[in-house]
Scaffold this active site. Structure first.
Site, PDB file in Angstrom:
ATOM      1  N   GLY A 176       1.012  -1.194  -0.091  1.00  0.00           N
ATOM      2  CA  GLY A 176       0.063  -0.088   0.045  1.00  0.00           C
ATOM      3  C   GLY A 176       0.865   1.242  -0.025  1.00  0.00           C
ATOM      4  CB  SER A 177      -0.042   4.791   1.409  1.00  0.00           C
ATOM      5  OG  SER A 177      -1.162   4.652   0.518  1.00  0.00           O
ATOM      6  CB  VAL A 178       4.032   1.142   3.637  1.00  0.00           C
ATOM      7  CG1 VAL A 178       5.632   1.036   4.347  1.00  0.00           C
ATOM      8  CG2 VAL A 178       3.222   0.881   4.666  1.00  0.00           C
TER       9      VAL A 178
END
Length: 65
Positions: free
Chosen positions: A50-52
Site C-alpha cells: 500500500g502507501s508505505v
C-alpha cells in the site's frame, strides 16, 4: 514468536501475516491469505504494501539530497 504475534493479530483483526525475523530463512505464517478461498498464508504469499512505499521513496529522496 507466537506469544508476540498472536495478540497483535487479535487486537487488529489481521486475517494473516508472515514473519521473517532478522531476515533469516525461516518463516512463521499465521492465518489466511484470502478470506474468500480460505487459503493459508505461506512463505510464497505476496502481500500488498500500500502507501508505505511512499515513505520509503521520500526517505530515499531526502537522503539523496
Amino acid at each position: 514468536m507466537n506469544a508476540a504475534i498472536q495478540p497483535v493479530i487479535q487486537e487488529h483483526a489481521i486475517p494473516g501475516m508472515a514473519v521473517t525475523p532478522d531476515g533469516n530463512r525461516y518463516y512463521f505464517n499465521y492465518g489466511i491469505a484470502s478470506k474468500g478461498s480460505g487459503q493459508p498464508v505461506s512463505e510464497d504469499t505476496l502481500f500488498e504494501i500500500g502507501s508505505v512505499s511512499k515513505t520509503f521513496t521520500a526517505t530515499l529522496a531526502a537522503h539523496a539530497i
